[in-house]
Enzyme design. Structure first.
Site, short mmCIF file in Angstrom:
data_model
loop_
_atom_site.label_atom_id
_atom_site.label_comp_id
_atom_site.label_asym_id
_atom_site.label_seq_id
_atom_site.Cartn_x
_atom_site.Cartn_y
_atom_site.Cartn_z
N THR A 138 73.46 -42.78 13.37
CA THR A 138 73.01 -44.17 13.22
C THR A 138 73.16 -44.66 11.78
N GLY A 177 66.80 -37.71 11.45
CA GLY A 177 65.66 -36.85 11.15
C GLY A 177 66.12 -35.60 10.42
N GLU A 424 67.77 -41.70 20.74
CA GLU A 424 68.71 -41.23 21.78
C GLU A 424 69.13 -42.37 22.70
C1 LIG Z 1 51.53 -35.28 18.67
C2 LIG Z 1 52.78 -34.50 18.12
C3 LIG Z 1 53.89 -34.21 19.18
C4 LIG Z 1 55.02 -33.49 18.55
C5 LIG Z 1 56.12 -33.25 19.52
C6 LIG Z 1 57.32 -32.72 18.85
C7 LIG Z 1 58.52 -33.10 19.63
C8 LIG Z 1 59.24 -34.22 18.93
C9 LIG Z 1 60.47 -34.47 19.70
C10 LIG Z 1 61.44 -35.18 18.88
C11 LIG Z 1 62.76 -34.56 19.07
C12 LIG Z 1 63.71 -35.50 19.57
C13 LIG Z 1 64.53 -35.88 18.44
C14 LIG Z 1 65.32 -37.03 18.86
C15 LIG Z 1 66.05 -37.53 17.71
C16 LIG Z 1 66.81 -38.72 18.07
C17 LIG Z 1 68.23 -38.56 17.63
C18 LIG Z 1 69.03 -39.82 17.83
O1 LIG Z 1 68.54 -40.87 18.10
S1 LIG Z 1 70.71 -39.64 17.61
C19 LIG Z 1 71.43 -41.22 17.85
C20 LIG Z 1 71.39 -41.64 19.28
N1 LIG Z 1 72.16 -42.84 19.46
C21 LIG Z 1 72.36 -43.35 20.63
O2 LIG Z 1 71.86 -42.87 21.63
C22 LIG Z 1 73.28 -44.52 20.66
C23 LIG Z 1 73.27 -45.23 21.98
N2 LIG Z 1 74.58 -45.80 22.26
C24 LIG Z 1 75.51 -45.16 23.02
O3 LIG Z 1 75.30 -44.06 23.51
C25 LIG Z 1 76.82 -45.87 23.24
O4 LIG Z 1 77.10 -46.73 22.20
C26 LIG Z 1 76.80 -46.65 24.56
C27 LIG Z 1 76.70 -45.66 25.71
C28 LIG Z 1 75.67 -47.64 24.63
C29 LIG Z 1 78.12 -47.44 24.67
O5 LIG Z 1 79.18 -46.60 24.38
P1 LIG Z 1 80.68 -47.13 24.33
O6 LIG Z 1 81.54 -46.03 23.81
O7 LIG Z 1 80.73 -48.43 23.63
O8 LIG Z 1 80.92 -47.23 25.85
P2 LIG Z 1 81.13 -48.46 26.85
O9 LIG Z 1 79.82 -49.10 27.20
O10 LIG Z 1 82.25 -49.34 26.41
O11 LIG Z 1 81.59 -47.60 28.03
C30 LIG Z 1 82.83 -46.92 28.03
C31 LIG Z 1 82.79 -45.80 29.04
O12 LIG Z 1 82.12 -44.67 28.49
C32 LIG Z 1 81.14 -44.19 29.39
N3 LIG Z 1 80.11 -43.51 28.61
C33 LIG Z 1 79.32 -44.03 27.65
N4 LIG Z 1 78.52 -43.06 27.15
C34 LIG Z 1 78.85 -41.91 27.81
C35 LIG Z 1 78.36 -40.59 27.73
N5 LIG Z 1 77.39 -40.26 26.89
N6 LIG Z 1 78.90 -39.68 28.54
C36 LIG Z 1 79.86 -40.00 29.41
N7 LIG Z 1 80.37 -41.25 29.53
C37 LIG Z 1 79.85 -42.18 28.74
C38 LIG Z 1 80.67 -45.43 30.07
O13 LIG Z 1 80.02 -45.12 31.28
C39 LIG Z 1 81.98 -46.16 30.27
O14 LIG Z 1 82.64 -45.58 31.39
P3 LIG Z 1 83.68 -46.43 32.22
O15 LIG Z 1 82.91 -47.61 32.74
O16 LIG Z 1 84.77 -46.86 31.28
O17 LIG Z 1 84.13 -45.48 33.28
C1 LIG Z 2 61.97 -41.86 15.30
C2 LIG Z 2 63.44 -42.05 15.32
C3 LIG Z 2 64.26 -40.95 15.10
C4 LIG Z 2 65.65 -41.12 15.06
N1 LIG Z 2 66.44 -40.05 14.79
C5 LIG Z 2 67.79 -40.22 14.66
C6 LIG Z 2 68.64 -39.14 14.30
O1 LIG Z 2 68.19 -38.01 14.12
N2 LIG Z 2 69.96 -39.37 14.15
C7 LIG Z 2 70.52 -40.60 14.35
O2 LIG Z 2 71.73 -40.75 14.20
N3 LIG Z 2 69.74 -41.65 14.72
C8 LIG Z 2 68.40 -41.49 14.87
N4 LIG Z 2 67.60 -42.55 15.24
C9 LIG Z 2 68.21 -43.86 15.47
C10 LIG Z 2 68.20 -44.25 16.94
O3 LIG Z 2 69.08 -43.49 17.68
C11 LIG Z 2 68.54 -45.74 17.04
O4 LIG Z 2 67.51 -46.46 16.43
C12 LIG Z 2 68.69 -46.14 18.49
O5 LIG Z 2 69.90 -45.65 19.00
C13 LIG Z 2 68.60 -47.67 18.70
O6 LIG Z 2 69.56 -48.31 17.96
P1 LIG Z 2 69.23 -49.53 16.99
O7 LIG Z 2 68.17 -49.10 16.07
O8 LIG Z 2 70.54 -49.95 16.45
O9 LIG Z 2 68.64 -50.66 17.91
P2 LIG Z 2 69.30 -52.06 18.22
O10 LIG Z 2 70.52 -51.86 19.04
O11 LIG Z 2 69.46 -52.85 16.99
O12 LIG Z 2 68.19 -52.68 19.15
C14 LIG Z 2 67.42 -53.84 18.82
C15 LIG Z 2 67.16 -54.63 20.10
O13 LIG Z 2 68.37 -55.16 20.60
C16 LIG Z 2 68.51 -54.86 21.97
N5 LIG Z 2 69.95 -54.66 22.26
C17 LIG Z 2 70.87 -54.04 21.48
N6 LIG Z 2 72.08 -54.04 22.07
C18 LIG Z 2 71.93 -54.66 23.25
C19 LIG Z 2 72.81 -54.96 24.33
N7 LIG Z 2 74.09 -54.60 24.32
N8 LIG Z 2 72.32 -55.62 25.39
C20 LIG Z 2 71.02 -55.98 25.43
N9 LIG Z 2 70.13 -55.71 24.45
C21 LIG Z 2 70.57 -55.06 23.37
C22 LIG Z 2 67.71 -53.60 22.20
O14 LIG Z 2 67.26 -53.51 23.54
C23 LIG Z 2 66.56 -53.79 21.23
O15 LIG Z 2 65.56 -54.55 21.88
C24 LIG Z 2 66.22 -42.41 15.29
C25 LIG Z 2 65.38 -43.50 15.54
C26 LIG Z 2 64.01 -43.33 15.56
C27 LIG Z 2 63.14 -44.52 15.81
#
Ligand SMILES: CCCCCCCCCCCCCCCCCC(=O)SCCNC(=O)CCNC(=O)[C@H](O)C(C)(C)COP(=O)(O)OP(=O)(O)OC[C@H]1O[C@@H](n2cnc3c(N)ncnc32)[C@H](O)[C@@H]1OP(=O)(O)O
Ligand SMILES: Cc1cc2nc3c(=O)[nH]c(=O)nc-3n(C[C@H](O)[C@H](O)[C@H](O)COP(=O)(O)OP(=O)(O)OC[C@H]3O[C@@H](n4cnc5c(N)ncnc54)[C@H](O)[C@@H]3O)c2cc1C
Length: 664
Positions: A138, A177, A424
């Site tokens: 990100t 993170g 995520e």
């Molecule tokens: C009280 C204490 C408690 C303590 C507890 C302790 C536990 C704590 C737990 C914490 C740990 C967790 C840590 C988490 C850290 C977060 C890390 C992050 O956020 S990291 C950052 C995370 N960031 C995000 O998550 C970012 C979110 N954004 C995205 O993932 C992408 O930009 C997107 C999916 C929205 C669009 O992608 P784009 O490339 O523009 O794609 P299009 O829309 O143009 O679609 C094109 C085609 O691709 C296909 N396709 C797409 N994705 C996938 C896939 N994965 N696979 C396969 N296919 C996929 C799609 O279906 C389509 O297919 P078709 O129709 O053509 O057949």
């Molecule tokens: C606690 C925490 C830990 C994180 N850890 C990591 C990490 O370890 N590594 C890492 O790389 N990232 C990390 N991130 C980042 C995280 O993955 C992003 O914040 C997340 O993917 C959302 O993206 P954004 O912040 O750009 O939100 P934005 O996309 O800017 O979202 C803002 C608003 O716009 C809306 N929006 C955006 N796009 C669209 C669309 N196409 N259609 C409709 N609505 C839309 C959303 O619904 C939301 O309401 C972390 C975030 C947090 C809060």
């Protein structure tokens, strides 16, 4: 009645074998045994004490997290814990920190996207924690839109290196993170440029800090992004920023399992779907679904035990008041959350199976089920985390005023949990991925291709678009086929309605934009169907233990029927059920609440959470709430002195001189 008597009485009322339910919850006897042992190992170690997190400064909290992480790593090695044991051990530590990102994202990214040579070089170092890594995707300006990332990695054929650069302020990495203060390395996502051509976003292994003194390497600017939501909570994590100023890395640090860059700078694109680059996110989304059940269960455990201890109104002739859990309103808010915890547990189990299956297929170059795996992980991550965040907040309210105290455990749980709706993948953005998948599936229905997997029901479109529910009496709502049909018909009708509305637009993308809100609703309906169907499938398995299956049945139908009640607008507007059938569903729901009531405390005991893990005075196993609330209050630093600091400067001057000696 004292709190402990209340809960002992509740436990005696249980109509099922709690120990067997613990095994169902854990997934197997072996999984239960590991989880039970690891949770107690953590709870018995004073280093993992959590009681003072709210009153620590950010620096103290951070340093204490480093201490806990180092201690955990030492124990994991000394006790030779297996991968399974150490994962669970870290989970019960209950302390967000760099270990989460190192193990959950950095290591899997190299495993999934690295070549054999890269894995051989980097994984032993990472596995021994001789390097510590994070996942830097990100940026300040782009998170959801991964293809819009701006950081560049330009190949320089003269030096055989990539030059990493942050061309704008918005291209700074922002949020990863573990990045801010701890990581020595990162998997960085950047636009690959060779011979002046932009090949889109790719992953690179990048050293960030000097391994000798931990200072950032020349060309790297790095730091923490600042305090986040909630006291303590996620502030133990050093989410960071990172900028590159023409920072060079060797060519072999591009993760090249998929596409490659040759010594001459030739880009060799991947012959497999480029989305495999997103594999790490898919894997983490899958685990987030299981975590949702744990977080929901934790909140529900606190609210259920406290609701059995807490009494308000209803005293007859000076006798005890009514336990608040006996109010139907309390049951109507609490029991669906208890059912959701179990429902998410079982759908999490299934999703783990699906993920393992797709991973094996991908290894054999079979990509057929990848779209479904993506849609399921994205949609279920979105649906379960949204429901769990709302559920934790509802549990806080279910505990009345005391729920607002930090020592209830609920404020911190909420603050730690709620970013799961964003990280995520933002939950709306992810649900739109499901909607895209559904629209494609609907569009292909006429082609004769039978949909498979979780969309198999769409293959029965002819029937599902016309059928009328045959529910005639309240008990019919306990018929699995009738319940499933209602959920399938609603989901299909919502998806088809969106697809028909889309056809009214000449430009499909413009139509999609116009209909975003409806599409998200269709995605949610499909995901709820998956959860209900997996719960029903669970009931069809062999389940041991006196009364266990019966309890699970009650929970399953509470989950399904409360969804019908909550989304009645969908079910009525799609003509899936009639208002009369909706009313029968409500009658059945009330009856299920009554059946669940005597088992509620035992059902949360089945989670087998230690008091350490719960971290809640209200949710204590012994129910001894009131004396412990006092104890906690007296520990507050404000109570160190009777007269507070600041009295002389800021309170005393209010009080008139001539009144000071008076007692009014
Ligand atoms: C009280 C204490 C408690 C303590 C507890 C302790 C536990 C704590 C737990 C914490 C740990 C967790 C840590 C988490 C850290 C977060 C890390 C992050 O956020 S990291 C950052 C995370 N960031 C995000 O998550 C970012 C979110 N954004 C995205 O993932 C992408 O930009 C997107 C999916 C929205 C669009 O992608 P784009 O490339 O523009 O794609 P299009 O829309 O143009 O679609 C094109 C085609 O691709 C296909 N396709 C797409 N994705 C996938 C896939 N994965 N696979 C396969 N296919 C996929 C799609 O279906 C389509 O297919 P078709 O129709 O053509 O057949
Ligand atoms: C606690 C925490 C830990 C994180 N850890 C990591 C990490 O370890 N590594 C890492 O790389 N990232 C990390 N991130 C980042 C995280 O993955 C992003 O914040 C997340 O993917 C959302 O993206 P954004 O912040 O750009 O939100 P934005 O996309 O800017 O979202 C803002 C608003 O716009 C809306 N929006 C955006 N796009 C669209 C669309 N196409 N259609 C409709 N609505 C839309 C959303 O619904 C939301 O309401 C972390 C975030 C947090 C809060």
């Amino acid at each position: 009645m004292e709190g402990d008597d209340n809960l002992a009485h509740e436990r005696n009322k249980a109509e099922f074998d709690v120990n067997e339910m613990k095994i169902v919850w854990a997934g197997s006897r072996q999984a239960f045994e590991v989880s039970n042992r690891m949770s107690r190992l953590v709870a018995s170690d004073p280093v993992f004490d959590k009681s003072n997190r709210a009153v620590m400064t950010r620096k103290e909290l951070f340093k204490n997290t480093l201490r806990k992480s180092a201690h955990a790593w030492k124990l994991i090695n000394e006790l030779c814990l297996s991968d399974e044991e150490s994962t669970i051990f870290k989970y019960f530590m209950d302390q967000p920190g760099f270990l989460d990102l190192h193990w959950r994202m950095f290591v899997p990214a190299i495993k999934g996207q690295g070549t054999e040579e890269q894995k051989q070089k980097w994984l032993p170092l990472a596995n021994k924690m001789q390097i510590i890594g994070c996942y830097a995707q990100t940026e300040l300006g782009h998170g959801s839109n991964v293809q819009g990332l701006e950081t560049t990695a330009t190949f320089n054929p003269q030096t055989d290196q990539f030059i990493l650069h942050s061309p704008t302020q918005t291209s700074s990495k922002w949020w990863p993170g573990g990045l801010g203060k701890v990581s020595t390395h990162a998997v960085v996502y950047a636009r690959l440029i060779t011979n002046g051509k932009d090949h889109g976003v790719h992953g690179f292994i990048v050293q960030l800090r000097n391994l000798d003194d931990h200072s950032p390497l020349p060309g790297i600017t790095i730091g923490d992004i600042g305090v986040k939501f909630g006291n303590g909570a996620y502030n133990s994590m050093d989410n960071g920023f990172l900028m590159f100023d023409k920072f060079c890395i060797p060519r072999d640090q591009m993760l090249m399992r998929l596409s490659k860059v040759t010594r001459e700078g030739k880009y060799v694109p991947s012959d497999v779907p480029r989305q495999l680059m997103y594999g790490t996110m898919v894997s983490v989304r899958q685990t987030i679904v299981s975590n949702a059940s744990v977080a929901m269960a934790r909140a529900v455990c606190i609210a259920t035990r406290y609701s059995a201890v807490r009494r308000q109104f209803g005293s007859q002739n000076g006798g005890v008041e009514t336990q608040v859990i006996d109010y139907k309103t309390q049951q109507n808010r609490l029991f669906p959350l208890l059912a959701s915890a179990y429902a998410f547990r079982f759908v999490g189990e299934w999703l783990k199976w699906l993920y393992t299956d797709v991973t094996q297929r991908l290894e054999a170059s079979d990509f057929a089920t990848l779209p479904e795996a993506h849609a399921c992980t994205a949609g279920l991550k979105s649906m379960t985390t949204s429901a769990t965040s709302d559920g934790i907040e509802e549990c806080r309210k279910l505990c009345g005023g005391h729920g607002y105290l930090w020592c209830s455990g609920l404020p911190e749980l909420f603050a730690v949990y709620v970013p799961a709706c964003t990280y995520e993948g933002d939950n709306v953005v992810l649900q739109l991925q499901v909607a895209r998948f559904l629209m494609k599936t609907v569009a292909q229905l006429s082609s004769g291709n039978a949909p498979a997997g979780t969309t198999a029901y769409m293959g029965r479109a002819k029937h599902l678009l016309q059928c009328r529910s045959s529910i005639q009496k309240a008990e019919d709502w306990l018929n699995p086929a009738m319940v499933l049909e209602a959920f399938e018909a609603r989901a299909l009708r919502m998806a088809v309605s969106c697809a028909n509305n889309l056809k009214k637009f000449e430009n499909q993308e413009q139509g999609f934009s116009e209909l975003l809100a409806d599409l998200v609703e269709a995605g949610i309906a499909h995901c709820q169907l998956i959860v209900v169907s997996k719960f029903i499938a669970k009931l069809e398995r062999d389940i041991k233990g006196k009364g266990v299956k019966n309890q699970l049945k009650n929970l399953c139908y509470i989950y399904a029927l409360h969804l019908i009640h909550k989304h009645l607008g969908d079910f009525l507007s799609t003509n899936t059920i009639t208002p009369e059938q909706a009313s029968l569903a409500n009658n059945q729901l009330r009856s299920l609440y009554s059946q669940l009531r005597p088992n509620a405390v035992a059902l949360v005991d089945a989670f087998d959470y230690t008091d350490h893990y719960l971290g809640s005075v209200l949710g204590r196993y012994d129910g001894n709430v009131y004396p412990k609330l006092f104890e906690e209050a007296l520990k507050d630093p404000l109570n160190d002195s009777v007269v507070p600091d600041g009295y002389h400067e800021y309170i005393r001057p209010f009080i008139k001189q001539d009144l000071r000696s008076a007692r009014l």
